[in-house]
Design a protein around this motif. Structure first.
Motif, short mmCIF file in Angstrom:
data_model
loop_
_atom_site.label_atom_id
_atom_site.label_comp_id
_atom_site.label_asym_id
_atom_site.label_seq_id
_atom_site.Cartn_x
_atom_site.Cartn_y
_atom_site.Cartn_z
N SER A 108 0.78 -1.24 0.00
CA SER A 108 0.00 0.00 0.00
C SER A 108 0.81 1.29 0.00
O SER A 108 0.29 2.35 -0.35
CB SER A 108 -0.94 0.01 1.22
N ASN A 109 2.08 1.24 0.40
CA ASN A 109 2.86 2.47 0.51
C ASN A 109 3.60 2.75 -0.80
O ASN A 109 4.36 1.90 -1.28
CB ASN A 109 3.86 2.35 1.66
N PRO A 110 3.42 3.93 -1.39
CA PRO A 110 4.08 4.24 -2.68
C PRO A 110 5.60 4.14 -2.62
O PRO A 110 6.25 3.79 -3.61
CB PRO A 110 3.64 5.68 -2.96
N ALA A 111 6.20 4.45 -1.45
CA ALA A 111 7.65 4.41 -1.34
C ALA A 111 8.20 3.00 -1.48
O ALA A 111 9.37 2.80 -1.82
CB ALA A 111 8.09 5.02 0.00
N PHE A 112 7.34 1.98 -1.22
CA PHE A 112 7.79 0.59 -1.27
C PHE A 112 7.42 -0.08 -2.58
O PHE A 112 7.81 -1.24 -2.81
CB PHE A 112 7.16 -0.20 -0.11
N ALA A 113 6.67 0.61 -3.40
CA ALA A 113 6.15 -0.01 -4.63
C ALA A 113 7.28 -0.50 -5.53
O ALA A 113 8.25 0.21 -5.78
CB ALA A 113 5.28 1.00 -5.37
N GLY A 114 7.16 -1.73 -5.98
CA GLY A 114 8.11 -2.30 -6.93
C GLY A 114 9.37 -2.85 -6.32
O GLY A 114 10.20 -3.43 -7.04
N HIS A 115 9.56 -2.70 -5.01
CA HIS A 115 10.81 -3.18 -4.41
C HIS A 115 10.66 -4.56 -3.77
O HIS A 115 11.65 -5.29 -3.67
CB HIS A 115 11.30 -2.18 -3.35
N GLY A 116 9.46 -4.92 -3.33
CA GLY A 116 9.24 -6.24 -2.74
C GLY A 116 10.17 -6.53 -1.58
O GLY A 116 10.83 -7.58 -1.55
N LEU A 117 10.25 -5.61 -0.65
CA LEU A 117 11.18 -5.76 0.47
C LEU A 117 10.79 -6.92 1.38
O LEU A 117 9.61 -7.19 1.61
CB LEU A 117 11.23 -4.47 1.30
N SER A 118 11.79 -7.60 1.89
CA SER A 118 11.60 -8.64 2.91
C SER A 118 12.69 -8.46 3.95
O SER A 118 13.75 -7.88 3.69
CB SER A 118 11.68 -10.03 2.29
N HIS A 119 12.42 -8.94 5.16
CA HIS A 119 13.43 -8.81 6.20
C HIS A 119 13.55 -10.10 6.99
O HIS A 119 12.71 -11.00 6.91
CB HIS A 119 13.13 -7.61 7.13
#
Length: 716
Positions: free
Chosen positions: A548-559
């Protein structure tokens, strides 16, 4: 709550001394009277008076509005009533009254009238009109059953006329009252000096004759009557106890008694007046009204007594009034003396000490609590003290009420001002200086100790939380500095909020990594449980941000998150000039290694066996493996938290069951069976895929007999 330091105690004492001295000082002496008024009102509202007016040792014969409206008195001057008064007095005396006192003064006689009437004066025409009245006065006076009243004054004294004085001889006593500076009667004089000799006041004289004793005043000024030491806060006075608010004294209408004499009902007079002290006085709406301690709740002009001859008037409904007829003031004194029920007031020293003590307690509370909490404490303690004061007043002991309440409120305000200007200056500096660098609990500990932070630590059982974004370096290379900062601020803010909402303390940020601990600086017995909850929430939050957050779009972050519980040294660690509140121990190192171990198993969260054990049955777990991390020789079992107990999905349960079967076969060296079990979930579970590959390899090339089911990890 602030710690109460030595400087605060000194300030509280000084503030209490000032407030107590001010509110008990002579200029504010009216507060003492106000305390009596409030206590009188509260006692009446909360406790009331269960005494039967019929048991009162004193009664009032009221020259009231009914008397003025009833023949033969209607339209007649009061000087013409004397013969009827004499008849009623004789009936009361024959009925067994102990003594009669006059709260009315007939300063002149109609026989003294010089109004011309024919060839002589009107007074001369009716000479002898008062004869029967004067004879009655003489007979009652000689038997010691009558006392007339007078008003002592240098300017305008009021005395009965000369004929009455001769009839009663020396049986005349003063009706003067003690009026406070606010025009309220709370105390009554006990005696007056006449011709250099003390003479009892009217009410004291009546009570003395009823008791068959004489009042005696000792060298210290204390007056005793029939063994009763009369309490006197103000010298030579009695503090009135309006226990019944006037309703404890029966009031007989003079008009009805006159009709009763005409009726000849002597039995009524015996029932009404036998053994009683009788006061004759006016009870009117416009004459001789007194403000007393009953002014706040309202007092009554007696309790309507039984009737003898006349019907009950239609307008007899009594209402509480701020003022009462003066005769009931004297009646209250008589009853207080006979029943030994006068109010005992504390002297000036004790009132001052009690006021200062209460103010000091409130000042200390204001020093420790926030202003809102201190105000609540003031309200609560004042309510408790008021309840104690009312209880004491039920037993005729008057504790100061308004002085402690107002002095403590002033002390509260002064202490808040003192804290704002002086005491909290250092606290505000600490909070403002360290708010962005230290946990609130650490700052609170520093403030409570009153010391600046210093080097030092302590052993605590904590749960360490390590997280790191997977492959973030390569992702960061594709972003502008502005985009990178925005992304990291969003991510770290979201994760930090979750950690702190679960009682955790973020020790530091290392790039995209978060190091946090649970169980310090604030003590938390459930630190392991809260750490696991926080890890699961962080994992869910990252998925939400990706979606939902535009700053994270397309990065597919995982931790990856590593959790480990155990003993650690926590405290201010660093150089003497610069240090941080942080944590050190092997517990920290293991948590860091578990965070990195997630990448071998394709998991997001990995916890040690000690963390799993400390959470009880709160979560559903999957045992992953027994591993040996870099830098540690001892193997540890590691687990993956799936969800809260009972909240795991069917897919999670199916995978965990197959994985547990495969792990059991693996540890039993049944590698073919293990590979088969792991293959069942290998397509959807990276950990199962890893074990399936390892099991197949060992099935093809069995290990030596010394083989142990421990996975030694080579990297961090």
């Amino acid at each position: 709550m602030r710690r109460l330091g030595g400087r605060d105690i000194v300030a509280a004492i000084l503030i209490a001394l000032v407030a107590g001295a001010v509110f008990t000082s002579p200029p504010l002496q009216t507060l003492q009277g106000l305390s009596l008024d409030i206590l009188t009102a509260l006692r009446w509202k909360l406790v009331g008076d269960r005494r039967d007016p019929a048991d009162s040792p004193v009664v009032v014969v009221a020259i009231d509005g009914e008397t003025y409206d009833t023949p033969p008195f209607k339209g007649s001057p009061t000087q013409t009533w004397t013969r009827e008064i004499g008849r009623v007095l004789t009936g009361i005396t024959d009925g067994g009254a102990k003594v009669i006192g006059f709260d009315v003064i007939f300063m002149s006689s109609i026989e003294q009238s010089e109004i011309p009437f024919g060839d002589t004066s009107f007074g001369s025409r009716i000479r002898g009109f008062d004869r029967d009245y004067l004879i009655a006065l003489r007979q009652l006076s000689d038997s010691g059953k009558l006392v007339l009243g007078e008003i002592l004054s240098n300017d305008h004294p009021e005395r009965p006329d000369r004929a009455q004085q001769l009839a009663v001889k020396s049986n005349i006593r003063a009706l003067n009252v003690h009026i406070d500076t606010d025009d309220v009667i709370r105390r009554m004089p006990l005696s007056f000096t006449i011709d250099g000799k003390p003479a009892p006041a009217m009410a004291v004289e009546l009570a003395a004759r009823a008791l068959g004793a004489k009042p005696e005043t000792g060298p210290t000024g204390v007056t005793e009557l029939s063994g009763y030491t009369i309490p006197s806060a103000v010298p030579n006075t009695l503090t009135l106890n309006y226990r019944g608010m006037g309703r404890d004294v029966p009031a007989y209408s003079f008009a009805d008694l006159r009709a009763c004499v005409e009726k000849g009902d002597r039995d009524f007079f015996r029932r009404a007046f036998a053994g009683k002290v009788v006061l004759l006085g006016t009870v009117l709406n416009f004459d001789d009204r007194k403000l007393t301690s009953m002014r706040l709740s309202g007092g009554y002009d007696g309790s309507p007594a039984q009737r003898c001859a006349l019907p009950v008037p239609t307008n007899t409904t009594q209402k509480a009034r701020s003022d009462i007829a003066g005769v009931f003031v004297h009646a209250t004194v008589v009853r207080n003396l006979i029943e030994r029920d006068a109010v005992t007031e504390l002297g000036f020293p004790m009132r001052t000490v009690l006021t200062i003590l209460f103010a000091a307690i409130i000042a200390c509370a204001a020093s420790m609590l926030a202003p809102g909490g201190a105000l609540i404490a003031w309200l609560g303690l004042t309510a408790v003290y008021t309840a104690a004061a009312v209880t004491a007043f039920v037993h005729a002991l008057a504790l100061p009420l308004t002085e402690p309440a107002l002095a403590s409120l002033a002390a509260l305000a002064m202490m808040i001002g003192y804290r704002f200007v002086l005491a909290d200056r250092d606290e505000r500096f600490l909070r403002q200086s360290f708010a962005f660098y230290l946990a609130p609990e650490v700052i609170n500990t520093m403030v409570a100790s009153g010391k600046m932070p210093a080097l030092g630590g302590e052993m605590r059982n904590v749960t360490m939380f390590f997280s790191d974004l997977s492959g973030f370096s390569s992702i960061a290379e594709t972003m502008t500095p502005g985009e990178l900062v925005t992304l990291m601020n969003e991510y770290l803010s979201a994760m930090t909020d979750i950690i702190e909402n679960h009682g955790g303390y973020v020790d530091k940020y290392i790039g995209d990594s978060i190091v946090a601990m649970f169980g310090a600086p604030a003590d938390d017995p459930a630190h392991a449980r809260n750490a696991v909850h926080a890890a699961l929430k962080c994992h869910d939050k990252l998925a939400e941000l990706n979606a939902s957050n535009p700053a994270f779009a397309g990065h597919g972050l995982s931790h990856r998150i590593g959790l480990n519980s155990g003993e650690a040294v926590v405290g201010n660690i660093g150089s003497r000039r610069r240090f941080n509140y942080t944590v050190m121990s092997d517990t920290v190192n293991v948590a860091s290694r578990l965070e990195g171990a997630n990448k071998y198993y394709g998991t997001a969260i990995m916890a040690s066996e000690t963390t799993m054990a400390q959470t009880g049955d709160t979560f559903a777990w999957r045992e992953l493996d027994a591993i040996r991390v870099l830098g540690r020789g001892e193997a540890i079992k590691v687990f993956e938290p799936l969800a809260d107990k009972g909240a795991e999905s069917a897919a999670q349960t199916k995978v965990a069951t197959a994985y547990a079967e495969g792990l059991a076969c693996w540890r039993a060296r049944e590698f073919a069976k293990a590979a088969e079990a792991f293959d069942g979930a290998a397509k959807i579970d990276p950990a199962s895929a890893l074990f399936a590959m390892r099991a197949k390899a060992l099935a093809a090339n069995p290990p030596s007999p010394e083989w142990t089911p421990v996975n030694t990890l080579e990297g961090k």
